[in-house]
Design a protein around this motif. Sequence first.
Motif, PDB file in Angstrom:
ATOM      1  N   GLN A 420       0.823  -1.209   0.000  1.00 38.59           N
ATOM      2  CA  GLN A 420       0.000   0.000   0.000  1.00 38.59           C
ATOM      3  C   GLN A 420       0.860   1.262   0.000  1.00 38.59           C
ATOM      4  OE1 GLN A 420      -3.400   0.164   2.815  1.00 38.59           O
ATOM      5  NE2 GLN A 420      -3.013  -1.998   3.218  1.00 38.59           N
ATOM      6  N   GLU A 421       2.147   1.094   0.392  1.00 39.10           N
ATOM      7  CA  GLU A 421       3.110   2.191   0.445  1.00 39.10           C
ATOM      8  C   GLU A 421       2.658   3.289   1.399  1.00 39.10           C
ATOM      9  OE1 GLU A 421       3.681   3.431  -3.601  1.00 39.10           O
ATOM     10  OE2 GLU A 421       4.793   1.609  -4.140  1.00 39.10           O
ATOM     11  N   LYS A 422       2.017   2.861   2.489  1.00 29.44           N
ATOM     12  CA  LYS A 422       1.552   3.811   3.503  1.00 29.44           C
ATOM     13  C   LYS A 422       2.223   3.576   4.855  1.00 29.44           C
ATOM     14  CE  LYS A 422      -2.869   4.111   3.927  1.00 29.44           C
ATOM     15  NZ  LYS A 422      -4.301   3.731   3.990  1.00 29.44           N
ATOM     16  N   TYR A 423       2.871   2.411   5.009  1.00 27.64           N
ATOM     17  CA  TYR A 423       3.418   2.030   6.301  1.00 27.64           C
ATOM     18  C   TYR A 423       4.921   1.801   6.202  1.00 27.64           C
ATOM     19  CZ  TYR A 423      -1.513   1.010   7.309  1.00 27.64           C
ATOM     20  OH  TYR A 423      -2.868   1.093   7.459  1.00 27.64           O
ATOM     21  N   HIS A 424       5.625   2.114   7.296  1.00 26.73           N
ATOM     22  CA  HIS A 424       7.049   1.802   7.379  1.00 26.73           C
ATOM     23  C   HIS A 424       7.229   0.294   7.524  1.00 26.73           C
ATOM     24  CE1 HIS A 424       8.116   5.986   7.576  1.00 26.73           C
ATOM     25  NE2 HIS A 424       7.331   6.179   8.637  1.00 26.73           N
ATOM     26  N   LEU A 425       8.422  -0.178   7.217  1.00 27.93           N
ATOM     27  CA  LEU A 425       8.703  -1.612   7.253  1.00 27.93           C
ATOM     28  C   LEU A 425       8.415  -2.211   8.622  1.00 27.93           C
ATOM     29  CD1 LEU A 425       9.851  -4.119   5.824  1.00 27.93           C
ATOM     30  CD2 LEU A 425      12.129  -3.402   6.580  1.00 27.93           C
ATOM     31  N   ILE A 426       8.856  -1.547   9.691  1.00 28.03           N
ATOM     32  CA  ILE A 426       8.642  -2.062  11.052  1.00 28.03           C
ATOM     33  C   ILE A 426       7.151  -2.139  11.362  1.00 28.03           C
ATOM     34  CG2 ILE A 426       9.092  -1.692  13.509  1.00 28.03           C
ATOM     35  CD1 ILE A 426      11.533  -2.510  11.855  1.00 28.03           C
ATOM     36  N   SER A 427       6.400  -1.127  10.932  1.00 35.57           N
ATOM     37  CA  SER A 427       4.949  -1.131  11.159  1.00 35.57           C
ATOM     38  C   SER A 427       4.290  -2.296  10.434  1.00 35.57           C
ATOM     39  CB  SER A 427       4.341   0.189  10.685  1.00 35.57           C
ATOM     40  OG  SER A 427       4.860   1.280  11.402  1.00 35.57           O
ATOM     41  N   CYS A 428       4.750  -2.589   9.229  1.00 37.01           N
ATOM     42  CA  CYS A 428       4.189  -3.697   8.460  1.00 37.01           C
ATOM     43  C   CYS A 428       4.432  -5.029   9.156  1.00 37.01           C
ATOM     44  CB  CYS A 428       4.789  -3.724   7.056  1.00 37.01           C
ATOM     45  SG  CYS A 428       4.315  -2.333   6.018  1.00 37.01           S
ATOM     46  N   PHE A 430       4.965  -5.504  12.398  1.00 36.83           N
ATOM     47  CA  PHE A 430       4.167  -5.522  13.628  1.00 36.83           C
ATOM     48  C   PHE A 430       2.698  -5.811  13.317  1.00 36.83           C
ATOM     49  CE2 PHE A 430       1.589  -3.096  16.752  1.00 36.83           C
ATOM     50  CZ  PHE A 430       1.884  -3.864  17.883  1.00 36.83           C
ATOM     51  N   LEU A 431       2.150  -5.140  12.309  1.00 37.76           N
ATOM     52  CA  LEU A 431       0.748  -5.356  11.937  1.00 37.76           C
ATOM     53  C   LEU A 431       0.528  -6.765  11.385  1.00 37.76           C
ATOM     54  CD1 LEU A 431      -0.004  -1.900  10.263  1.00 37.76           C
ATOM     55  CD2 LEU A 431      -1.009  -2.773  12.380  1.00 37.76           C
ATOM     56  N   SER A 432       1.540  -7.332  10.751  1.00 43.99           N
ATOM     57  CA  SER A 432       1.430  -8.706  10.249  1.00 43.99           C
ATOM     58  C   SER A 432       1.272  -9.692  11.393  1.00 43.99           C
ATOM     59  CB  SER A 432       2.659  -9.072   9.416  1.00 43.99           C
ATOM     60  OG  SER A 432       2.777  -8.220   8.304  1.00 43.99           O
ATOM     61  N   PHE A 433       1.987  -9.448  12.507  1.00 40.59           N
ATOM     62  CA  PHE A 433       1.812 -10.282  13.695  1.00 40.59           C
ATOM     63  C   PHE A 433       0.394 -10.147  14.244  1.00 40.59           C
ATOM     64  CE2 PHE A 433       6.482 -10.456  13.976  1.00 40.59           C
ATOM     65  CZ  PHE A 433       6.655 -11.789  14.318  1.00 40.59           C
ATOM     66  N   LEU A 434      -0.092  -8.911  14.315  1.00 40.41           N
ATOM     67  CA  LEU A 434      -1.431  -8.673  14.862  1.00 40.41           C
ATOM     68  C   LEU A 434      -2.530  -9.249  13.968  1.00 40.41           C
ATOM     69  CD1 LEU A 434      -1.229  -4.993  16.215  1.00 40.41           C
ATOM     70  CD2 LEU A 434      -0.991  -7.138  17.479  1.00 40.41           C
ATOM     71  N   SER A 435      -2.237  -9.424  12.678  1.00 41.08           N
ATOM     72  CA  SER A 435      -3.254  -9.939  11.753  1.00 41.08           C
ATOM     73  C   SER A 435      -3.713 -11.334  12.148  1.00 41.08           C
ATOM     74  CB  SER A 435      -2.712  -9.959  10.323  1.00 41.08           C
ATOM     75  OG  SER A 435      -1.676 -10.919  10.174  1.00 41.08           O
ATOM     76  N   ILE A 436      -2.873 -12.077  12.879  1.00 44.91           N
ATOM     77  CA  ILE A 436      -3.259 -13.408  13.356  1.00 44.91           C
ATOM     78  C   ILE A 436      -4.530 -13.311  14.189  1.00 44.91           C
ATOM     79  CG2 ILE A 436      -2.546 -15.368  14.778  1.00 44.91           C
ATOM     80  CD1 ILE A 436       0.373 -14.566  14.109  1.00 44.91           C
ATOM     81  N   PHE A 437      -4.607 -12.270  15.038  1.00 49.07           N
ATOM     82  CA  PHE A 437      -5.773 -12.092  15.906  1.00 49.07           C
ATOM     83  C   PHE A 437      -6.971 -11.582  15.098  1.00 49.07           C
ATOM     84  CE2 PHE A 437      -1.955 -11.537  18.486  1.00 49.07           C
ATOM     85  CZ  PHE A 437      -2.174 -12.496  19.464  1.00 49.07           C
ATOM     86  N   TYR A 438      -6.694 -10.739  14.100  1.00 49.65           N
ATOM     87  CA  TYR A 438      -7.793 -10.232  13.270  1.00 49.65           C
ATOM     88  C   TYR A 438      -8.512 -11.376  12.554  1.00 49.65           C
ATOM     89  CZ  TYR A 438     -10.111  -8.197   9.192  1.00 49.65           C
ATOM     90  OH  TYR A 438     -11.033  -7.878   8.220  1.00 49.65           O
ATOM     91  N   PHE A 439      -7.754 -12.317  12.027  1.00 46.83           N
ATOM     92  CA  PHE A 439      -8.375 -13.403  11.274  1.00 46.83           C
ATOM     93  C   PHE A 439      -9.134 -14.379  12.175  1.00 46.83           C
ATOM     94  CE2 PHE A 439      -5.161 -12.165   8.028  1.00 46.83           C
ATOM     95  CZ  PHE A 439      -6.063 -11.847   7.025  1.00 46.83           C
ATOM     96  N   GLN A 440      -8.853 -14.336  13.489  1.00 50.87           N
ATOM     97  CA  GLN A 440      -9.658 -15.160  14.395  1.00 50.87           C
ATOM     98  C   GLN A 440     -11.088 -14.643  14.495  1.00 50.87           C
ATOM     99  OE1 GLN A 440      -8.196 -18.001  15.322  1.00 50.87           O
ATOM    100  NE2 GLN A 440      -6.475 -17.106  14.199  1.00 50.87           N
ATOM    101  N   LEU A 441     -11.276 -13.350  14.216  1.00 51.91           N
ATOM    102  CA  LEU A 441     -12.628 -12.790  14.252  1.00 51.91           C
ATOM    103  C   LEU A 441     -13.517 -13.442  13.197  1.00 51.91           C
ATOM    104  CD1 LEU A 441     -11.819  -8.973  14.649  1.00 51.91           C
ATOM    105  CD2 LEU A 441     -12.412 -10.602  16.452  1.00 51.91           C
ATOM    106  N   HIS A 442     -12.899 -13.918  12.124  1.00 52.49           N
ATOM    107  CA  HIS A 442     -13.681 -14.555  11.065  1.00 52.49           C
ATOM    108  C   HIS A 442     -14.346 -15.849  11.560  1.00 52.49           C
ATOM    109  CE1 HIS A 442     -11.152 -11.771   8.912  1.00 52.49           C
ATOM    110  NE2 HIS A 442     -11.786 -11.994   7.787  1.00 52.49           N
ATOM    111  N   SER A 443     -13.719 -16.497  12.532  1.00 55.64           N
ATOM    112  CA  SER A 443     -14.314 -17.715  13.088  1.00 55.64           C
ATOM    113  C   SER A 443     -15.618 -17.388  13.808  1.00 55.64           C
ATOM    114  CB  SER A 443     -13.336 -18.390  14.054  1.00 55.64           C
ATOM    115  OG  SER A 443     -12.148 -18.766  13.378  1.00 55.64           O
ATOM    116  N   ILE A 444     -15.632 -16.254  14.502  1.00 55.29           N
ATOM    117  CA  ILE A 444     -16.861 -15.813  15.169  1.00 55.29           C
ATOM    118  C   ILE A 444     -17.940 -15.541  14.132  1.00 55.29           C
ATOM    119  CG2 ILE A 444     -17.869 -14.021  16.641  1.00 55.29           C
ATOM    120  CD1 ILE A 444     -15.074 -13.625  17.852  1.00 55.29           C
TER     121      ILE A 444
END
Length: 470
Positions: A420-428, A430-444
């Motif tokens: 997306q060219e909106k985030y710094h490498l470190i932010s990407c 970190f957010l990739s790690f957090l995406s694990i929790f986001y995708f758990q919402l799909h189970s709900i």
Amino acid sequence: MLVNRNQVLGPLNFSNSAKFILPLFFALCIAMFINPFTRYFVVYGLLLFSFLNLFIRFSLIIITLFKNKTTYNILNDNFSYNLSINKKYLNINTADSTTSFGMFSILIPMYKENQNVINSIFDSIKKIQYPREYLDIKIILEENDRTTIQLAQAVFCNQNFIEIIIVPDSIPKTKPKACNYAMSFAKGEYIGIYDAEDIPNTKQLLAVNDVFQKYKNISCIQCPLLFYNANQNILTKFFQMEYFTWFKLTLSGLSFLDTIIALGGTSNFIRKDTLNKVGLWSAHNVTEDAELGTRLFVKNAESKQKSFGIAFLDVETMEEFQSSFLYWLNQRRRWIKGFNQTYFFYFLKFFTLKTSIVNKLIFFVLYGFSAFGFLVNIILILFSILFIQYNSSIPILLEIICILNLPISMSIAFFGFYLQEKYHLISCIFLSFLSIFYFQLHSIATIFAIYDIITKPFHWHKTHHNCVAE
């Protein structure tokens, strides 16, 4: 001749998914408790299913990133666009330049919308750079929605290229049913869909017209969807990543391979004669877009002329993201319910369809995971509880598959943020790690979707709109 939708795409066809998904889920859960052999068999199968899904998604992203882009310039307009299209359609190029304008009928269904939404779509329509004499805008409203009718009549009056269509009050109360009704009034040779909150690129129709004029065997075009309120909160950031990954990276690769494309609910365009041939939209399917894309692929596979091709045109439409969890949940449960309806409707068809193993894998695995794959998380949690209870050790092969799944999943999320060219490498990262929790919402959302399949298979959870940009 129109397909008889009451027989081919009727309500029974799209409620049958409840007969498959529940027995499948309970059979897997019961198998977990029978003995260790069945437990391992179930878990190995589910993890391999999940791994194949991630591998296919990752491969499609790589194809998109490294394939040669087909870039076109619209003559006399200083505008270029990228088109993802299979090479076999490039060989059927029938024109070197666009010399005429095709008429577009743009269907914009609305239901219980506020003044902000109506003003927003009116502004978007006015900014479209396309000759007004070739525009046929249909604002589609429900008969019992008096408030929206009054607001729309006040805004859209005195516009000779905009017509308000009132849909008689009937069941099911779904977007595809409303669009099917409006088709009787459509004048254009190309049919397009916009949602009420959409802000399409002002030159999108010029690009779509250019593609339709150049490639006569392309019957449908999908444009990418992104959000103008992506930075509103952490949920919107993850949904933007998911949309970017799906539309900009995955669909582009699917179009390049000329395989099944689950169309988005907006900013897709189809030739009117093609839409009539395949029987319009499925009024009883709550993801009529995905079903229509699958149906076009089946027709193309069965056709000798290959005249039902779908192309991906990278000219964006911006829309509003669901910024609260409750609104996100209602939208997601409808999508998962609709994918179940579509997947099980075509399940047996793809066993006998004469098409490549790649196409079959994409349907059974990629779209299968979208339909019910998030139940895998629930079963794996149950599996983990059983292992803890019996103090069992996890087999090495099982550990390897789990270890492979995690980095592939995070890599897909990383691409979705980084490109997306909106985030710094470190932010990407970190957010990739957090995406694990986001995708758990799909189970709900999947649990709610299964409940809806049983109790109200054709209920349309309306998407909430505010149309207040960042």
